[in-house]
Design a protein around this motif. Sequence first.
Motif, mmCIF file in Angstrom:
data_model
loop_
_atom_site.group_PDB
_atom_site.id
_atom_site.type_symbol
_atom_site.label_atom_id
_atom_site.label_comp_id
_atom_site.label_asym_id
_atom_site.label_seq_id
_atom_site.Cartn_x
_atom_site.Cartn_y
_atom_site.Cartn_z
ATOM 1 N N GLN A 166 12.599 -2.371 -21.675
ATOM 2 C CA GLN A 166 12.331 -0.888 -22.156
ATOM 3 C C GLN A 166 13.503 -0.481 -23.002
ATOM 4 O O GLN A 166 13.284 0.418 -23.919
ATOM 5 C CB GLN A 166 12.022 -0.165 -20.864
ATOM 6 C CG GLN A 166 10.818 -0.061 -20.060
ATOM 7 C CD GLN A 166 10.888 -0.348 -18.625
ATOM 8 O OE1 GLN A 166 11.617 -0.550 -18.181
ATOM 9 N NE2 GLN A 166 9.767 0.145 -17.995
ATOM 10 N N ARG A 167 14.767 -0.877 -22.515
ATOM 11 C CA ARG A 167 15.721 -0.246 -23.358
ATOM 12 C C ARG A 167 15.817 -0.914 -24.603
ATOM 13 O O ARG A 167 16.113 -0.270 -25.627
ATOM 14 C CB ARG A 167 17.163 -0.786 -22.592
ATOM 15 C CG ARG A 167 18.509 -0.406 -23.284
ATOM 16 C CD ARG A 167 18.736 1.246 -23.228
ATOM 17 N NE ARG A 167 19.882 1.489 -23.952
ATOM 18 C CZ ARG A 167 20.105 2.182 -24.894
ATOM 19 N NH1 ARG A 167 19.205 2.993 -25.266
ATOM 20 N NH2 ARG A 167 21.312 2.534 -25.422
ATOM 21 N N ALA A 168 15.464 -2.400 -24.861
ATOM 22 C CA ALA A 168 15.278 -2.923 -26.033
ATOM 23 C C ALA A 168 14.380 -2.076 -27.112
ATOM 24 O O ALA A 168 14.576 -2.022 -28.040
ATOM 25 C CB ALA A 168 15.000 -4.576 -25.836
ATOM 26 N N VAL A 169 13.314 -1.720 -26.544
ATOM 27 C CA VAL A 169 12.184 -1.029 -27.193
ATOM 28 C C VAL A 169 12.855 0.144 -27.726
ATOM 29 O O VAL A 169 12.579 0.743 -28.957
ATOM 30 C CB VAL A 169 11.012 -0.803 -26.577
ATOM 31 C CG1 VAL A 169 9.801 0.148 -27.065
ATOM 32 C CG2 VAL A 169 10.265 -2.084 -26.214
ATOM 33 N N GLN A 170 13.473 0.803 -26.811
ATOM 34 C CA GLN A 170 14.077 2.220 -27.170
ATOM 35 C C GLN A 170 14.958 1.991 -28.402
ATOM 36 O O GLN A 170 14.933 2.921 -29.316
ATOM 37 C CB GLN A 170 14.753 2.702 -25.833
ATOM 38 C CG GLN A 170 15.375 4.126 -26.249
ATOM 39 C CD GLN A 170 16.240 4.804 -24.817
ATOM 40 O OE1 GLN A 170 16.627 3.656 -23.924
ATOM 41 N NE2 GLN A 170 16.669 5.939 -24.853
ATOM 42 N N ILE A 171 15.992 0.935 -28.123
ATOM 43 C CA ILE A 171 16.971 0.960 -29.166
ATOM 44 C C ILE A 171 16.335 0.814 -30.682
ATOM 45 O O ILE A 171 16.919 1.153 -31.613
ATOM 46 C CB ILE A 171 17.975 -0.444 -29.063
ATOM 47 C CG1 ILE A 171 18.646 0.061 -27.612
ATOM 48 C CG2 ILE A 171 18.625 -0.787 -29.956
ATOM 49 C CD1 ILE A 171 19.724 0.780 -28.095
ATOM 50 N N ARG A 172 15.435 -0.144 -30.462
ATOM 51 C CA ARG A 172 14.427 -0.397 -31.839
ATOM 52 C C ARG A 172 13.880 0.885 -32.318
ATOM 53 O O ARG A 172 13.910 1.209 -33.562
ATOM 54 C CB ARG A 172 13.442 -1.622 -31.569
ATOM 55 C CG ARG A 172 14.099 -2.891 -31.631
ATOM 56 C CD ARG A 172 13.261 -4.082 -31.304
ATOM 57 N NE ARG A 172 13.584 -5.158 -31.357
ATOM 58 C CZ ARG A 172 14.609 -5.610 -30.530
ATOM 59 N NH1 ARG A 172 15.093 -5.258 -29.649
ATOM 60 N NH2 ARG A 172 14.963 -7.086 -30.663
ATOM 61 N N HIS A 173 13.283 1.726 -31.424
ATOM 62 C CA HIS A 173 12.699 3.034 -31.888
ATOM 63 C C HIS A 173 13.675 3.849 -32.595
ATOM 64 O O HIS A 173 13.513 4.554 -33.450
ATOM 65 C CB HIS A 173 12.107 3.606 -30.726
ATOM 66 C CG HIS A 173 11.430 5.011 -31.162
ATOM 67 N ND1 HIS A 173 10.304 5.084 -31.680
ATOM 68 C CD2 HIS A 173 11.667 6.120 -30.856
ATOM 69 C CE1 HIS A 173 10.060 6.218 -32.028
ATOM 70 N NE2 HIS A 173 10.854 6.908 -31.213
ATOM 71 N N GLU A 174 14.964 3.969 -31.793
ATOM 72 C CA GLU A 174 16.148 4.851 -32.267
ATOM 73 C C GLU A 174 16.637 4.154 -33.754
ATOM 74 O O GLU A 174 16.812 4.950 -34.599
ATOM 75 C CB GLU A 174 16.909 4.812 -31.353
ATOM 76 C CG GLU A 174 16.761 5.584 -30.033
ATOM 77 C CD GLU A 174 17.844 5.478 -29.013
ATOM 78 O OE1 GLU A 174 18.851 4.693 -29.305
ATOM 79 O OE2 GLU A 174 17.710 5.988 -28.046
ATOM 80 N N ALA A 175 16.446 3.050 -34.031
ATOM 81 C CA ALA A 175 17.123 2.480 -35.275
ATOM 82 C C ALA A 175 16.135 2.825 -36.446
ATOM 83 O O ALA A 175 16.354 2.889 -37.602
ATOM 84 C CB ALA A 175 17.126 0.976 -34.949
ATOM 85 N N ASP A 176 14.658 3.073 -36.119
ATOM 86 C CA ASP A 176 13.554 3.510 -37.092
ATOM 87 C C ASP A 176 13.810 4.664 -37.684
ATOM 88 O O ASP A 176 13.078 5.012 -38.747
ATOM 89 C CB ASP A 176 12.276 3.041 -36.520
ATOM 90 C CG ASP A 176 11.953 1.573 -36.277
ATOM 91 O OD1 ASP A 176 12.820 0.618 -37.047
ATOM 92 O OD2 ASP A 176 11.077 1.294 -35.645
ATOM 93 N N ARG A 177 14.309 5.538 -36.865
ATOM 94 C CA ARG A 177 14.650 6.992 -37.026
ATOM 95 C C ARG A 177 15.365 7.146 -38.464
ATOM 96 O O ARG A 177 16.038 6.450 -38.877
ATOM 97 C CB ARG A 177 15.080 7.730 -36.089
ATOM 98 C CG ARG A 177 14.159 7.759 -35.005
ATOM 99 C CD ARG A 177 14.699 8.849 -33.837
ATOM 100 N NE ARG A 177 13.993 8.613 -32.631
ATOM 101 C CZ ARG A 177 14.607 9.088 -31.602
ATOM 102 N NH1 ARG A 177 15.614 9.859 -31.353
ATOM 103 N NH2 ARG A 177 13.786 8.642 -30.580
#
Length: 140
Positions: free
Chosen positions: A129-140
């Motif tokens: 879940q943390r890995a998905v969150q980090i990738r999502h934040e990087a896409d912003r």
Amino acid sequence: MSMLPYEARDEFAFDYQMHDGSPLRVSHHFAGQTGMPVAIQTWVIEPGGFEGMHRHEAEGALQEFYQVIEGQARMRVGDHTYDLGPGDSVLADAGVDHDLRNIGDSELRVLTVWGPPGTADFSNFGSRQRAVQIRHEADR
């Protein structure tokens, strides 16, 4: 045959040629007997050596993960080319042409994990879940 849950580096390595590439040294960890639906291997490729351009499709469809452990590599995946160093990873989807080359002056050591395409839900572990969150934040 019962296997010990430990293998020393290169303990069971053998020379092998893949996909019309140059010979490389392969350690097929635990001889495919991990109980997981993937092959886990370490490859050692000499300077100037290469895996060979190929793809896995149709009934033999495989997805492949590559991570450089030591050395310098160049990897072509479809229309993209990546220069890789230790810690860098590439994912080659099933059906996509790809090739790995040693572009350095020393051995290239690469961890490869490959198996049939699919998904696995490890969401009960917080690290996913943390890995998905980090990738999502990087896409912003």
